[in-house]
Design a protein around this motif. Structure first.
Motif, PDB file in Angstrom:
ATOM      1  N   ASP A 174      18.230  -8.730 -11.711  1.00 39.21           N
ATOM      2  CA  ASP A 174      16.942  -9.274 -11.361  1.00 39.21           C
ATOM      3  C   ASP A 174      15.744  -8.232 -11.632  1.00 39.21           C
ATOM      4  OD1 ASP A 174      14.902 -11.166 -10.615  1.00 39.21           O
ATOM      5  OD2 ASP A 174      15.333 -11.056  -8.456  1.00 39.21           O
ATOM      6  N   THR A 175      14.731  -8.541 -12.255  1.00 38.40           N
ATOM      7  CA  THR A 175      13.512  -7.854 -12.256  1.00 38.40           C
ATOM      8  C   THR A 175      12.442  -8.456 -11.523  1.00 38.40           C
ATOM      9  OG1 THR A 175      14.399  -7.164 -14.244  1.00 38.40           O
ATOM     10  CG2 THR A 175      11.860  -6.642 -14.042  1.00 38.40           C
ATOM     11  N   VAL A 176      11.551  -7.601 -10.740  1.00 37.41           N
ATOM     12  CA  VAL A 176      10.535  -8.247 -10.076  1.00 37.41           C
ATOM     13  C   VAL A 176       9.422  -7.245 -10.410  1.00 37.41           C
ATOM     14  CG1 VAL A 176       9.654  -8.249  -7.737  1.00 37.41           C
ATOM     15  CG2 VAL A 176      11.956  -8.896  -8.271  1.00 37.41           C
ATOM     16  N   LYS A 177       8.110  -7.973 -10.560  1.00 37.69           N
ATOM     17  CA  LYS A 177       6.873  -7.252 -10.798  1.00 37.69           C
ATOM     18  C   LYS A 177       6.078  -7.203  -9.297  1.00 37.69           C
ATOM     19  CE  LYS A 177       4.367  -8.737 -14.300  1.00 37.69           C
ATOM     20  NZ  LYS A 177       3.557  -9.423 -15.106  1.00 37.69           N
ATOM     21  N   VAL A 178       5.766  -5.832  -9.094  1.00 36.85           N
ATOM     22  CA  VAL A 178       5.234  -5.567  -7.613  1.00 36.85           C
ATOM     23  C   VAL A 178       3.881  -4.893  -8.093  1.00 36.85           C
ATOM     24  CG1 VAL A 178       7.333  -5.449  -6.553  1.00 36.85           C
ATOM     25  CG2 VAL A 178       6.209  -3.254  -7.341  1.00 36.85           C
ATOM     26  N   VAL A 179       2.972  -4.787  -7.164  1.00 33.82           N
ATOM     27  CA  VAL A 179       1.648  -4.405  -7.194  1.00 33.82           C
ATOM     28  C   VAL A 179       1.459  -3.319  -6.296  1.00 33.82           C
ATOM     29  CG1 VAL A 179      -0.773  -4.629  -7.419  1.00 33.82           C
ATOM     30  CG2 VAL A 179       0.514  -6.403  -8.480  1.00 33.82           C
ATOM     31  N   LYS A 180       0.989  -2.253  -6.584  1.00 33.52           N
ATOM     32  CA  LYS A 180       0.857  -1.220  -5.501  1.00 33.52           C
ATOM     33  C   LYS A 180      -0.912  -0.984  -5.249  1.00 33.52           C
ATOM     34  CE  LYS A 180       0.928   3.634  -3.573  1.00 33.52           C
ATOM     35  NZ  LYS A 180       1.011   5.028  -3.936  1.00 33.52           N
ATOM     36  N   ALA A 181      -1.466  -1.487  -4.217  1.00 33.18           N
ATOM     37  CA  ALA A 181      -2.850  -1.657  -4.173  1.00 33.18           C
ATOM     38  C   ALA A 181      -3.283  -0.361  -3.636  1.00 33.18           C
ATOM     39  CB  ALA A 181      -3.213  -2.455  -2.907  1.00 33.18           C
ATOM     40  N   GLU A 182      -4.587  -0.100  -3.796  1.00 34.98           N
ATOM     41  CA  GLU A 182      -5.109   1.287  -3.260  1.00 34.98           C
ATOM     42  C   GLU A 182      -5.221   1.480  -1.941  1.00 34.98           C
ATOM     43  OE1 GLU A 182      -8.546   2.822  -5.385  1.00 34.98           O
ATOM     44  OE2 GLU A 182      -8.383   1.435  -6.898  1.00 34.98           O
ATOM     45  N   LYS A 239      25.818  -9.523   3.203  1.00 30.96           N
ATOM     46  CA  LYS A 239      25.372 -10.373   2.000  1.00 30.96           C
ATOM     47  C   LYS A 239      23.959 -10.090   1.933  1.00 30.96           C
ATOM     48  CE  LYS A 239      25.285 -14.775  -0.034  1.00 30.96           C
ATOM     49  NZ  LYS A 239      25.710 -16.220   0.285  1.00 30.96           N
ATOM     50  N   HIS A 240      23.295  -9.878   3.015  1.00 36.28           N
ATOM     51  CA  HIS A 240      21.806  -9.374   2.900  1.00 36.28           C
ATOM     52  C   HIS A 240      21.722  -8.157   3.229  1.00 36.28           C
ATOM     53  CE1 HIS A 240      21.089 -13.665   2.609  1.00 36.28           C
ATOM     54  NE2 HIS A 240      22.136 -13.974   3.537  1.00 36.28           N
ATOM     55  N   HIS A 241      20.881  -7.444   2.494  1.00 33.36           N
ATOM     56  CA  HIS A 241      20.618  -6.089   2.515  1.00 33.36           C
ATOM     57  C   HIS A 241      19.028  -5.827   2.454  1.00 33.36           C
ATOM     58  CE1 HIS A 241      21.989  -1.819   2.860  1.00 33.36           C
ATOM     59  NE2 HIS A 241      21.219  -1.552   2.062  1.00 33.36           N
ATOM     60  N   SER A 242      18.484  -4.816   2.835  1.00 33.84           N
ATOM     61  CA  SER A 242      17.094  -4.603   2.754  1.00 33.84           C
ATOM     62  C   SER A 242      17.108  -3.000   2.250  1.00 33.84           C
ATOM     63  CB  SER A 242      16.387  -4.644   4.049  1.00 33.84           C
ATOM     64  OG  SER A 242      14.858  -4.093   3.717  1.00 33.84           O
ATOM     65  N   ILE A 243      16.291  -2.620   0.973  1.00 30.85           N
ATOM     66  CA  ILE A 243      16.066  -1.473   0.494  1.00 30.85           C
ATOM     67  C   ILE A 243      14.639  -0.890   0.610  1.00 30.85           C
ATOM     68  CG2 ILE A 243      16.361   0.137  -1.491  1.00 30.85           C
ATOM     69  CD1 ILE A 243      18.686  -1.795  -2.396  1.00 30.85           C
ATOM     70  N   SER A 244      14.294   0.322   1.130  1.00 28.48           N
ATOM     71  CA  SER A 244      13.028   0.753   1.277  1.00 28.48           C
ATOM     72  C   SER A 244      12.655   1.464   0.074  1.00 28.48           C
ATOM     73  CB  SER A 244      12.703   1.188   2.479  1.00 28.48           C
ATOM     74  OG  SER A 244      11.393   1.794   2.711  1.00 28.48           O
ATOM     75  N   TRP A 245      11.434   1.119  -0.624  1.00 28.24           N
ATOM     76  CA  TRP A 245      11.026   2.192  -1.778  1.00 28.24           C
ATOM     77  C   TRP A 245       9.582   2.681  -0.989  1.00 28.24           C
ATOM     78  CZ3 TRP A 245       7.537   0.590  -5.928  1.00 28.24           C
ATOM     79  CH2 TRP A 245       7.081   1.590  -6.796  1.00 28.24           C
ATOM     80  N   HIS A 264       0.814  -1.349  -0.157  1.00 36.22           N
ATOM     81  CA  HIS A 264       0.004  -0.062  -0.067  1.00 36.22           C
ATOM     82  C   HIS A 264       0.941   1.088   0.005  1.00 36.22           C
ATOM     83  CE1 HIS A 264      -3.918  -1.976   0.500  1.00 36.22           C
ATOM     84  NE2 HIS A 264      -3.327  -2.787   1.264  1.00 36.22           N
ATOM     85  N   HIS A 265       1.797   1.209   0.982  1.00 42.22           N
ATOM     86  CA  HIS A 265       2.540   2.770   1.118  1.00 42.22           C
ATOM     87  C   HIS A 265       3.981   2.683   0.904  1.00 42.22           C
ATOM     88  CE1 HIS A 265      -1.083   4.423   2.657  1.00 42.22           C
ATOM     89  NE2 HIS A 265      -1.268   3.352   3.747  1.00 42.22           N
ATOM     90  N   SER A 266       4.622   1.504   1.232  1.00 44.09           N
ATOM     91  CA  SER A 266       5.836   1.090   0.845  1.00 44.09           C
ATOM     92  C   SER A 266       6.204  -0.205   0.898  1.00 44.09           C
ATOM     93  CB  SER A 266       6.914   1.952   1.992  1.00 44.09           C
ATOM     94  OG  SER A 266       6.523   1.292   3.221  1.00 44.09           O
ATOM     95  N   ALA A 267       7.388  -0.628   0.033  1.00 43.17           N
ATOM     96  CA  ALA A 267       7.745  -1.841   0.016  1.00 43.17           C
ATOM     97  C   ALA A 267       9.285  -2.068   0.415  1.00 43.17           C
ATOM     98  CB  ALA A 267       7.709  -2.205  -1.481  1.00 43.17           C
ATOM     99  N   GLN A 268       9.796  -3.185   1.052  1.00 39.42           N
ATOM    100  CA  GLN A 268      10.955  -3.558   1.261  1.00 39.42           C
ATOM    101  C   GLN A 268      11.555  -4.596   0.301  1.00 39.42           C
ATOM    102  OE1 GLN A 268      11.391  -0.996   3.898  1.00 39.42           O
ATOM    103  NE2 GLN A 268      12.991  -2.558   4.174  1.00 39.42           N
ATOM    104  N   ILE A 269      12.590  -4.081  -0.395  1.00 43.34           N
ATOM    105  CA  ILE A 269      13.333  -5.113  -1.387  1.00 43.34           C
ATOM    106  C   ILE A 269      14.610  -5.793  -0.887  1.00 43.34           C
ATOM    107  CG2 ILE A 269      14.542  -4.835  -3.669  1.00 43.34           C
ATOM    108  CD1 ILE A 269      12.895  -1.815  -3.602  1.00 43.34           C
ATOM    109  N   GLU A 270      14.372  -7.060  -0.645  1.00 42.01           N
ATOM    110  CA  GLU A 270      15.469  -7.582   0.049  1.00 42.01           C
ATOM    111  C   GLU A 270      16.273  -8.123  -1.065  1.00 42.01           C
ATOM    112  OE1 GLU A 270      15.353  -8.244   3.365  1.00 42.01           O
ATOM    113  OE2 GLU A 270      13.402  -7.222   3.425  1.00 42.01           O
ATOM    114  N   VAL A 271      17.659  -7.942  -0.767  1.00 41.33           N
ATOM    115  CA  VAL A 271      19.022  -7.930  -1.660  1.00 41.33           C
ATOM    116  C   VAL A 271      19.824  -8.829  -1.155  1.00 41.33           C
ATOM    117  CG1 VAL A 271      20.476  -6.564  -2.831  1.00 41.33           C
ATOM    118  CG2 VAL A 271      18.472  -5.552  -2.405  1.00 41.33           C
TER     119      VAL A 271
END
Length: 87
Positions: free
Chosen positions: A79-87, A46-52, A8-15
């Motif tokens: 990598d390419t990932v498809k994400v959905v932002k909901a209302e 090795k593991h990192h999280s990026i917030s969008w 809804h408002h933000s997504a965490q991208i695990e790298v």
């Protein structure tokens, strides 16, 4: 991996990448329109999280829809990932 998806408002991208890599995320619409690139970050583990926060270049919230997130490590798309932002 992106959590949550849909979001809804933000997504965490695990790298996962080699230590001391440079990572960024390029965001585009399904038709390929580039709408934002998250700043490049140095990965100290090795593991990192990026917030969008689901914003575009102008920092305004993007409308609900489907977006493509391209993970870029050391200036290479890995990598390419498809994400959905909901209302």
């Amino acid at each position: 991996r992106v959590q949550p998806n849909p979001f809804h408002h933000s997504a965490q991208i695990e790298v996962e990448a080699p230590v001391f890599s440079m990572a960024s995320v390029r965001i585009s619409t399904l038709d390929g329109k580039h709408i934002h690139t998250l700043p490049e970050q140095k990965m100290f583990s090795k593991h990192h999280s990026i917030s969008w926060p689901a914003t575009g270049f102008n920092q305004q919230s993007l409308p609900p829809g489907v977006y493509l997130l391209q993970l870029i490590i050391n200036q290479q798309v890995v990598d390419t990932v498809k994400v959905v932002k909901a209302e």
